[in-house]
Design an enzyme around this catalytic site. Sequence first.
Site, PDB file in Angstrom:
ATOM      1  N   LYS A 177       7.201  -8.181  -4.619  1.00  0.00           N
ATOM      2  CA  LYS A 177       6.157  -7.149  -4.517  1.00  0.00           C
ATOM      3  C   LYS A 177       4.749  -7.695  -4.727  1.00  0.00           C
ATOM      4  O   LYS A 177       3.788  -7.174  -4.183  1.00  0.00           O
ATOM      5  CB  LYS A 177       6.441  -6.012  -5.490  1.00  0.00           C
ATOM      6  CG  LYS A 177       7.606  -5.148  -5.010  1.00  0.00           C
ATOM      7  CD  LYS A 177       7.630  -3.807  -5.693  1.00  0.00           C
ATOM      8  CE  LYS A 177       8.670  -2.896  -5.059  1.00  0.00           C
ATOM      9  NZ  LYS A 177      10.059  -3.296  -5.396  1.00  0.00           N
ATOM     10  N   GLU A 188       1.199   4.362  -6.677  1.00  0.00           N
ATOM     11  CA  GLU A 188       2.300   5.194  -7.151  1.00  0.00           C
ATOM     12  C   GLU A 188       3.465   4.258  -7.422  1.00  0.00           C
ATOM     13  O   GLU A 188       3.552   3.170  -6.845  1.00  0.00           O
ATOM     14  CB  GLU A 188       2.691   6.231  -6.101  1.00  0.00           C
ATOM     15  CG  GLU A 188       3.720   5.779  -5.060  1.00  0.00           C
ATOM     16  CD  GLU A 188       3.265   4.628  -4.177  1.00  0.00           C
ATOM     17  OE1 GLU A 188       2.055   4.546  -3.882  1.00  0.00           O
ATOM     18  OE2 GLU A 188       4.119   3.809  -3.802  1.00  0.00           O
ATOM     19  N   SER A 225      15.388 -10.925  -3.211  1.00  0.00           N
ATOM     20  CA  SER A 225      14.127 -10.211  -3.419  1.00  0.00           C
ATOM     21  C   SER A 225      13.644 -10.172  -4.870  1.00  0.00           C
ATOM     22  O   SER A 225      12.444 -10.125  -5.114  1.00  0.00           O
ATOM     23  CB  SER A 225      14.227  -8.791  -2.869  1.00  0.00           C
ATOM     24  OG  SER A 225      15.265  -8.069  -3.505  1.00  0.00           O
TER      25      SER A 225
HETATM   26  C1  LIG Z   1      11.169  -2.705  -4.882  1.00  0.00           C
HETATM   27  C2  LIG Z   1      12.264  -3.664  -4.649  1.00  0.00           C
HETATM   28  C3  LIG Z   1      13.064  -3.621  -3.491  1.00  0.00           C
HETATM   29  C4  LIG Z   1      12.922  -2.543  -2.450  1.00  0.00           C
HETATM   30  O1  LIG Z   1      11.685  -2.469  -1.816  1.00  0.00           O
HETATM   31  P1  LIG Z   1      11.458  -2.965  -0.324  1.00  0.00           P
HETATM   32  O2  LIG Z   1      10.115  -2.463   0.021  1.00  0.00           O
HETATM   33  O3  LIG Z   1      12.544  -2.367   0.524  1.00  0.00           O
HETATM   34  O4  LIG Z   1      11.538  -4.446  -0.335  1.00  0.00           O
HETATM   35  C5  LIG Z   1      14.019  -4.605  -3.307  1.00  0.00           C
HETATM   36  N1  LIG Z   1      14.228  -5.578  -4.229  1.00  0.00           N
HETATM   37  C6  LIG Z   1      13.503  -5.639  -5.361  1.00  0.00           C
HETATM   38  C7  LIG Z   1      13.783  -6.731  -6.331  1.00  0.00           C
HETATM   39  C8  LIG Z   1      12.502  -4.695  -5.621  1.00  0.00           C
HETATM   40  O5  LIG Z   1      11.790  -4.773  -6.754  1.00  0.00           O
END
Ligand SMILES: *Cc1c(COP(=O)(O)O)cnc(C)c1O
Length: 400
Positions: A94, A116, A382
């Site tokens: 993020k 938000e 992610s």
């Molecule tokens: C917020 C988040 C997501 C989901 O958000 P996307 O916009 O779909 O990427 C996925 N993995 C992690 C670790 C997150 O913090």
Amino acid sequence: MTPTTSYQQPTARGYYGQFGGAFVPEMLYPNVEELRTQYLAIMADPAFQAELQALLRDYVGRPTPLFEAKRLSAKYNTRIFLKREDLCHTGAHKINNTVGQILLAQRLGKTRIIAETGAGQHGVATATVCALMGLPCVVYMGAIDMERQAPNVARMRLLGAEVRRAESGSQTLKDATNEAIRDWIANPVDTHYIIGSVVGPHPYPDLVARLQSVISEEMRKQLLEKTGSELPDFVVACVGGGSNAAGAFYHFLDEPEVRLIAVEAAGHGIHSGHSAATSVLGTPGIIHGSKTLLMQDEHGQITEPYSLSAGLDYPGIGPLHAYLGEVGRSEFIAITDDEALTAVAELSRLEGIIPALETAHALAALGQLGAGPDDVVVVNLSGRGDKDLETYLKNMDKLV
Ligand SMILES: *Cc1c(COP(=O)(O)O)cnc(C)c1O
């Protein structure tokens, strides 16, 4: 060279096929229009790029490694690489977006940031860059989410952000978004609204996809070094709003031999009534300023999504993903809570990496790809699992 295709690029009005656009109240129009007319020129400015690249390198920690997961590969009898977004500052992808948007806000002359947040991860990433730049930060969060995600509320406050409680409606993400929009309407001149995924009115989906596209840009170089080809056979990523998936897919979109796998949260099961599998359960409609697939009843009322993972618990998907699915460029797989928990334990034990619960959905899809021993699979890791430890502790019976 960076390939450009119609898949990457929305129309001037922000459409990907039938999806996208900017459906905003008239009072918000000047804010969105200012951003729309300026974001591409600002992002193309070499001074902006130099500052962004320096921050991505020295603050975020990029490039993130591409790690060949040998024991996981042996288990699935294919060649698996993990793109380590979990090693980014704040523990997930993020921050790639918030670093870029705060630089953009500064160039637009904005002196105040709002955001938000649902699970709190985007709020933390926003509070982090506001501290870095010395800008005041207000994060709207549903009252229920503030209870459920207390550690992230504490992090945001420690970073100097003001967390404002959204008390209306279901007191979750949707209501926090409404409060943020109200704030932006009231403060159009000095305030920039940092949206956290590839959602919202144009130009946000394109802006966020571009800022996250550094993920696939790095993947191509790293794959060339490690496999002799820039192109893998599969790229797998989880989808909440779709920003990490958009970043992981971006520079492969016009390479049709690369299969793009978007993994959604099935919750207790797609048709259980407790799910967030928008590609299956969603129908076209308008949510948060864009036309996309969303979970709604026959009266157009949004149905509450469910996933054990707070980051995938969103009733829509970004318009780019709705489009990629519709034209068959990407494929969707839905993974249940229990399957994701199994994948958490598997990656922890096989590779010594504890993934975020969102990320575990992507990992749980590995068995369903049909990938062979000669195939190269990249999973976008992610985020890291520290934030989910409490959930993991409560579900220890499924993890051992
Ligand atoms: C917020 C988040 C997501 C989901 O958000 P996307 O916009 O779909 O990427 C996925 N993995 C992690 C670790 C997150 O913090």
